[in-house]
Motif scaffolding. Structure first.
Motif, PDB file in Angstrom:
ATOM      1  N   GLU A 500      45.828  49.623  31.735  1.00 19.23           N
ATOM      2  CA  GLU A 500      45.477  49.875  33.136  1.00 19.23           C
ATOM      3  C   GLU A 500      44.890  51.258  33.349  1.00 19.23           C
ATOM      4  OE1 GLU A 500      49.004  47.156  35.133  1.00 19.23           O
ATOM      5  OE2 GLU A 500      49.468  49.115  34.267  1.00 19.23           O
ATOM      6  N   THR A 501      45.102  52.160  32.386  1.00 13.03           N
ATOM      7  CA  THR A 501      44.603  53.530  32.560  1.00 13.03           C
ATOM      8  C   THR A 501      43.453  53.892  31.626  1.00 13.03           C
ATOM      9  OG1 THR A 501      46.180  54.455  30.944  1.00 13.03           O
ATOM     10  CG2 THR A 501      46.910  54.297  33.245  1.00 13.03           C
ATOM     11  N   SER A 502      43.321  53.204  30.478  1.00 20.86           N
ATOM     12  CA  SER A 502      42.474  53.755  29.420  1.00 20.86           C
ATOM     13  C   SER A 502      41.453  52.809  28.807  1.00 20.86           C
ATOM     14  CB  SER A 502      43.373  54.291  28.285  1.00 20.86           C
ATOM     15  OG  SER A 502      44.327  55.204  28.783  1.00 20.86           O
ATOM     16  N   VAL A 503      41.457  51.513  29.160  1.00 22.07           N
ATOM     17  CA  VAL A 503      40.476  50.598  28.575  1.00 22.07           C
ATOM     18  C   VAL A 503      39.077  50.997  29.030  1.00 22.07           C
ATOM     19  CG1 VAL A 503      39.618  48.237  28.626  1.00 22.07           C
ATOM     20  CG2 VAL A 503      42.037  48.662  28.278  1.00 22.07           C
ATOM     21  N   VAL A 504      38.129  51.059  28.077  1.00 21.73           N
ATOM     22  CA  VAL A 504      36.790  51.559  28.401  1.00 21.73           C
ATOM     23  C   VAL A 504      35.674  50.588  28.037  1.00 21.73           C
ATOM     24  CG1 VAL A 504      37.380  54.011  28.299  1.00 21.73           C
ATOM     25  CG2 VAL A 504      36.812  52.794  26.180  1.00 21.73           C
ATOM     26  N   ASN A 505      35.874  49.708  27.097  1.00 18.43           N
ATOM     27  CA  ASN A 505      34.778  48.851  26.620  1.00 18.43           C
ATOM     28  C   ASN A 505      35.131  47.375  26.747  1.00 18.43           C
ATOM     29  OD1 ASN A 505      32.796  50.796  25.750  1.00 18.43           O
ATOM     30  ND2 ASN A 505      34.229  51.338  24.107  1.00 18.43           N
ATOM     31  N   ASN A 506      35.687  47.025  27.875  1.00 17.06           N
ATOM     32  CA  ASN A 506      36.024  45.634  28.130  1.00 17.06           C
ATOM     33  C   ASN A 506      35.027  45.072  29.134  1.00 17.06           C
ATOM     34  OD1 ASN A 506      37.361  43.279  29.462  1.00 17.06           O
ATOM     35  ND2 ASN A 506      39.018  43.804  28.067  1.00 17.06           N
ATOM     36  N   PRO A 507      34.424  43.923  28.873  1.00 16.41           N
ATOM     37  CA  PRO A 507      33.422  43.381  29.798  1.00 16.41           C
ATOM     38  C   PRO A 507      34.010  42.854  31.100  1.00 16.41           C
ATOM     39  CG  PRO A 507      33.805  41.851  28.000  1.00 16.41           C
ATOM     40  CD  PRO A 507      34.548  43.097  27.657  1.00 16.41           C
ATOM     41  N   LEU A 508      35.361  42.783  31.181  1.00 22.31           N
ATOM     42  CA  LEU A 508      35.980  42.225  32.379  1.00 22.31           C
ATOM     43  C   LEU A 508      36.862  43.216  33.120  1.00 22.31           C
ATOM     44  CD1 LEU A 508      36.974  38.698  30.998  1.00 22.31           C
ATOM     45  CD2 LEU A 508      34.958  39.316  32.334  1.00 22.31           C
ATOM     46  N   ALA A 509      37.710  43.977  32.415  1.00 23.26           N
ATOM     47  CA  ALA A 509      38.692  44.843  33.067  1.00 23.26           C
ATOM     48  C   ALA A 509      38.612  46.253  32.495  1.00 23.26           C
ATOM     49  CB  ALA A 509      40.095  44.278  32.877  1.00 23.26           C
ATOM     50  N   LEU A 510      38.626  47.250  33.388  1.00 22.29           N
ATOM     51  CA  LEU A 510      38.538  48.653  32.994  1.00 22.29           C
ATOM     52  C   LEU A 510      39.753  49.422  33.508  1.00 22.29           C
ATOM     53  CD1 LEU A 510      34.758  49.362  33.748  1.00 22.29           C
ATOM     54  CD2 LEU A 510      35.812  48.811  31.542  1.00 22.29           C
ATOM     55  N   GLY A 511      40.127  50.468  32.759  1.00 21.17           N
ATOM     56  CA  GLY A 511      41.264  51.284  33.143  1.00 21.17           C
ATOM     57  C   GLY A 511      40.891  52.372  34.133  1.00 21.17           C
ATOM     58  N   ASN A 512      41.934  52.939  34.753  1.00 20.77           N
ATOM     59  CA  ASN A 512      41.767  54.010  35.738  1.00 20.77           C
ATOM     60  C   ASN A 512      42.788  55.096  35.419  1.00 20.77           C
ATOM     61  OD1 ASN A 512      41.615  55.693  37.941  1.00 20.77           O
ATOM     62  ND2 ASN A 512      42.125  54.123  39.456  1.00 20.77           N
ATOM     63  N   PRO A 513      42.341  56.257  34.922  1.00 20.95           N
ATOM     64  CA  PRO A 513      43.290  57.304  34.520  1.00 20.95           C
ATOM     65  C   PRO A 513      44.009  57.962  35.692  1.00 20.95           C
ATOM     66  CG  PRO A 513      41.033  58.101  34.369  1.00 20.95           C
ATOM     67  CD  PRO A 513      40.935  56.642  34.656  1.00 20.95           C
ATOM     68  N   ASN A 514      43.625  57.651  36.918  1.00 19.53           N
ATOM     69  CA  ASN A 514      44.227  58.291  38.094  1.00 19.53           C
ATOM     70  C   ASN A 514      45.287  57.432  38.767  1.00 19.53           C
ATOM     71  OD1 ASN A 514      42.480  60.606  37.922  1.00 19.53           O
ATOM     72  ND2 ASN A 514      40.848  59.331  38.750  1.00 19.53           N
ATOM     73  N   VAL A 553      40.430  45.488  40.824  1.00 20.53           N
ATOM     74  CA  VAL A 553      39.510  45.275  41.944  1.00 20.53           C
ATOM     75  C   VAL A 553      38.088  45.164  41.401  1.00 20.53           C
ATOM     76  CG1 VAL A 553      38.624  46.245  44.101  1.00 20.53           C
ATOM     77  CG2 VAL A 553      41.035  46.574  43.463  1.00 20.53           C
ATOM     78  N   PRO A 554      37.328  44.109  41.794  1.00 26.38           N
ATOM     79  CA  PRO A 554      35.954  43.952  41.293  1.00 26.38           C
ATOM     80  C   PRO A 554      35.087  45.170  41.608  1.00 26.38           C
ATOM     81  CG  PRO A 554      36.705  41.952  42.377  1.00 26.38           C
ATOM     82  CD  PRO A 554      37.745  42.996  42.647  1.00 26.38           C
ATOM     83  N   ASP A 555      34.303  45.575  40.607  1.00 21.14           N
ATOM     84  CA  ASP A 555      33.387  46.699  40.774  1.00 21.14           C
ATOM     85  C   ASP A 555      32.067  46.209  41.364  1.00 21.14           C
ATOM     86  OD1 ASP A 555      35.188  48.553  39.567  1.00 21.14           O
ATOM     87  OD2 ASP A 555      34.634  47.740  37.609  1.00 21.14           O
ATOM     88  N   SER A 556      31.541  46.961  42.289  1.00 24.93           N
ATOM     89  CA  SER A 556      30.303  46.578  42.969  1.00 24.93           C
ATOM     90  C   SER A 556      29.138  46.520  41.980  1.00 24.93           C
ATOM     91  CB  SER A 556      29.981  47.584  44.081  1.00 24.93           C
ATOM     92  OG  SER A 556      28.775  47.254  44.722  1.00 24.93           O
ATOM     93  N   GLY A 557      28.427  45.392  41.988  1.00 24.01           N
ATOM     94  CA  GLY A 557      27.251  45.235  41.151  1.00 24.01           C
ATOM     95  C   GLY A 557      27.527  45.145  39.671  1.00 24.01           C
ATOM     96  N   ALA A 558      28.759  44.778  39.279  1.00 20.04           N
ATOM     97  CA  ALA A 558      29.107  44.705  37.855  1.00 20.04           C
ATOM     98  C   ALA A 558      30.009  43.503  37.617  1.00 20.04           C
ATOM     99  CB  ALA A 558      29.799  45.992  37.410  1.00 20.04           C
ATOM    100  N   THR A 559      30.161  43.139  36.341  1.00 22.80           N
ATOM    101  CA  THR A 559      31.040  42.030  35.981  1.00 22.80           C
ATOM    102  C   THR A 559      32.484  42.485  35.800  1.00 22.80           C
ATOM    103  OG1 THR A 559      30.638  42.363  33.613  1.00 22.80           O
ATOM    104  CG2 THR A 559      29.144  40.866  34.794  1.00 22.80           C
ATOM    105  N   THR A 560      32.722  43.785  35.872  1.00 24.33           N
ATOM    106  CA  THR A 560      34.042  44.338  35.578  1.00 24.33           C
ATOM    107  C   THR A 560      34.882  44.495  36.847  1.00 24.33           C
ATOM    108  OG1 THR A 560      33.134  46.578  35.766  1.00 24.33           O
ATOM    109  CG2 THR A 560      33.198  45.586  33.572  1.00 24.33           C
TER     110      THR A 560
END
Length: 718
Positions: A500-514, A553-560
């Motif tokens: 949840e904090t550190s994934v960076v190269n996933n086409p579906l879900a990305l982490g948030n360090p904050n 939460v879906p990112d605007s204009g992206a698949t992630t």
């Protein structure tokens, strides 16, 4: 660290002032803490995770349940899932994430099920990557279990992170005067084979125990009518018919088809102890695990996972330094892994309109370790008060990440095919660690012989997201010999997982360090009543409020989608249980639970949990040789998550039965067991993208569970 020490001083000072005030209030009371916690002959079961010291369930300042090895034998259970599903307010099932198990208390659910704490001999089985107990599960056999301690409700004031909605501690068998050496074997449906041994020995002051179990099974191959690739195949047909695609791509889905659920499991639990110390070793190896309905909801008949869980623990038992002061402590090392035994096909050959003729392959692997050191002191020098003060250090280290894949971060094909991206910028998550220093304090005040108040708090300081304080207060009133009343308040937290904090190269879900930790506040009222020596009733009601629930939460204009602290939830409900003995031959247990969980952001039901559950067990001893057991499980209708327009998941019933025969002149037992005797069609909810009329769910017809399961076992004691 300076800020942490300042808050620690404030915590200790505040607690000392509170304890002093209580001492002044109760200085005329005669009861001492050791008398308050004395064994109750009418309620011999003890639970330790509620207070950190052994206390009878009746007097524990928590909603606690203890299930013994005798209970497990009486219910005829073969796996931990079957045992935990007998507890009111707890529903354990396998999820859409490769069939990984999820322990859900009181309607608190999410994709990976990280909100409950599962421990073995006090050591958490938690993955820092997802916060779960790992997808390579395969099952958790029960022949090595001495007892299971369960707390429903928050436990962070003592246990720290992840004791959010509840905690489960599995205590493995040790050498005692009650146990005997045992070896056994079993065969069953789905080509299941099972061998186990429980061996005990004493050498001088030392007691030695070795528990070993092996299970291999082809697994239940539930039929899947359609999957995520079916949706993509239909989309390809539509795009061709509309002229968007110049060709009609071939259908690639393996559905209709069957899940892949086979596995091999090896468990070894060993311990050596004397009056002063206990040394423990735990090894769980999982091999050749099928990925059930697929990692991303597309059937994968060939992908295989594996992994290990290794535990080392050294424990200093309570050591009296004086009449009033006792110290104890422990140090543990827990290592675990996720390994790929055979390539994982996230989508099958020909996927994504033919862009991946060999399939979309992704093989994430990692190894991690958690080191824990804890010490605590128990002081009873203040009249009618017992203070527990302790602290510790935890380091969680994701030290080995490996990955091979044939796609880029945008899901485009890698022209080089399947490439090992280990130790490159393209790996799905970077190697990292986190540290946690914590301090806790608890006081138990015996106001009278019948009334006690437990109050405490724990301060945790994490290296990545900072500090959190979690208090609790509990009042227990032994109204008379038959009736106990409890009022409880507690706060708990869940630390964000690295996924949840550190994934960076996933086409579906990305982490948030904050991210901040999730928090929950819970209020509970409970009673325990024994109308006579043959009957015991427990009832409780609860309300909880969750803040900062982590949602992708879906990112605007992206698949992630990116993890955010946007969720707010509330829940309320009740749990009740009646244990009875109609005669020496007839005994039974019946319980039920109701919960209503709400998503306060969506203004809708949370979904994917049963609001109403029930359980009934009847045991009948025919004679000295024959024992029988009948169990009925009821799991009520389950709502969908907000935005999912499918009809609710149907309620279901499951009937289990068992009969055991003990030979008269030989220490040997035969047992015949049947699960889901009526072969009901049982399904648990499939998750995935909500069916909003635009994007269909990966597996719309939900996840089929095993039909009728037969098992024949033989064991002998010596």
């Amino acid at each position: 660290m300076k800020a942490f020490l300042q808050k620690a001083n404030v915590l200790c000072l505040t607690s000392l002032l509170y304890i002093t005030s209580l001492y002044s209030y109760a200085e005329e009371a005669d009861a001492r803490f050791d008398e308050l916690l004395a064994m109750d002959l009418g309620n011999l079961l003890q639970v330790k995770i509620a207070t950190g010291t052994a206390v009878s369930v009746k007097k524990a300042p928590a909603i606690a349940t203890v299930i013994t090895a005798s209970d497990i034998e009486a219910m005829g259970a073969n796996d931990l899932i079957d045992v935990l599903n007998t507890i009111p307010g707890l529903h354990m099932s396998r999820t859409s994430q490769g069939g990984a198990p999820s322990i859900n208390f009181r309607g608190i659910v999410s994709v990976f099920g990280p909100h409950s704490l599962l421990m073995v001999d006090g050591v958490p089985l938690k993955s820092v990557v997802r916060g779960d107990s790992l997808i390579p599960w395969g099952g958790f056999p029960v022949q090595s279990i001495e007892r299971i301690e369960v707390i429903r409700g928050p436990g962070s004031a003592l246990l720290g992170a992840d004791a959010f909605s509840g905690a489960v501690n599995i205590v493995t068998k040790s050498a005692t005067d009650r146990v005997k050496n045992t070896v056994g074997a079993a065969v069953g449906s789905f080509n299941t084979r099972n061998l186990w041994g429980n061996l005990f020995h004493r050498i001088g002051d030392w007691s030695l125990a070795l528990n070993v179990e092996w299970v291999e099974s082809d697994g239940y191959s539930g039929f899947i009518e359609r999957d995520e690739q079916t949706n993509l195949d239909e989309l390809g047909d539509a795009l061709f018919e509309s002229g968007v695609l110049p060709f009609n791509p071939d259908d690639a889905s393996n559905a209709p088809g069957y899940q892949s659920t086979g596995f091999e499991a090896i468990d070894l639990w060993a311990n050596a102890e004397n009056d002063s110390v206990k040394l423990s070793l735990g090894v769980q190896e999982r091999n050749d695990l099928g990925v059930h309905q697929g990692i991303l909801g597309a059937l994968d008949p060939t992908g295989r996972l594996g992994g290990y869980r290794h535990i080392l623990k050294a424990q200093l038992k309570p050591l009296p330094l004086s009449h009033d002061l006792t110290i104890e402590g422990n140090v543990s090392l827990y290592r675990m892994s996720q390994e790929v035994d055979s390539d994982l096909f996230l989508f099958p050959s020909g996927a994504l309109f033919g862009a991946f003729p060999n399939g979309l392959i992704g093989n994430p692997e990692w190894e991690e370790e958690t080191t824990r050191v804890e010490a605590k002191a128990l002081y009873s020098g203040f009249k009618n008060n017992t203070i527990v003060l302790g602290g510790g250090y935890i380091r969680q280290n994701l030290y080995e990440v490996r990955e091979s894949k044939n796609f880029n971060a945008d899901l485009s094909p890698n022209p080089l095919g399947l490439v090992d991206v280990t130790d490159t910028a393209d790996v799905f998550i970077p190697e990292k660690d986190r540290e946690n220093v914590y301090l806790f304090v608890q006081n138990v005040l015996a106001i009278t012989d019948a009334v006690s108040i437990t109050a405490g708090a724990r301060l945790d300081d994490y290296s990545d997201f900072g500090q959190t304080i979690n208090p609790r207060v509990a009042a227990v009133w032994l109204a008379n010999e038959d009736l106990t009343l409890k009022a409880l308040y507690g706060r708990a937290f869940r630390a964000p997982a690295f996924a949840e904090t550190s994934v960076v190269n996933n086409p579906l879900a990305l982490g948030n360090p904050n991210l901040n930790p999730e928090t929950i506040d819970t209020v509970e009222l409970a009673l325990a009543y024994s109308p006579d020596e043959r009957s015991h009733i427990d009832m409780n009601v609860f309300y909880y409020k969750i803040d900062d629930f982590i949602t992708f939460v879906p990112d605007s204009g992206a698949t992630t989608s990116t993890a955010q602290n946007l969720g707010k939830r509330t829940g309320y409900g009740m749990e009740a249980q009646w244990r009875y003995a109609l005669s020496e031959q007839w005994t039974g247990l019946v319980n039920m639970a109701y919960v209503k969980a709400n998503d306060e952001v969506a203004h809708d039901d949370v979904g994917e949990y049963p609001e109403l559950t029930g359980y009934l067990r009847i045991n009948y001893t025919v004679n000295d040789q024959v024992d029988t057991s009948l169990q009925w499980f009821y799991v009520g209708e389950q709502n969908r998550i907000p935005g999912d327009i499918r009809a609710n998941v149907n309620s279901y019933n499951r009937l289990d039965a068992a009969v055991t025969y003990t030979f008269t002149h030989y220490p040997t037992v035969l047992a015949l067991k049947v699960e889901n005797a009526l072969n009901d069609d049982i399904r648990e909810p499939s998750n995935g993208t909500a069916d909003n009329g635009i994007t269909p769910v990966a597996i719309p017809n939900d996840l089929p569970q095993p039909g009728r399961v037969l098992r024949l076992e033989v064991s002998t004691h010596f």
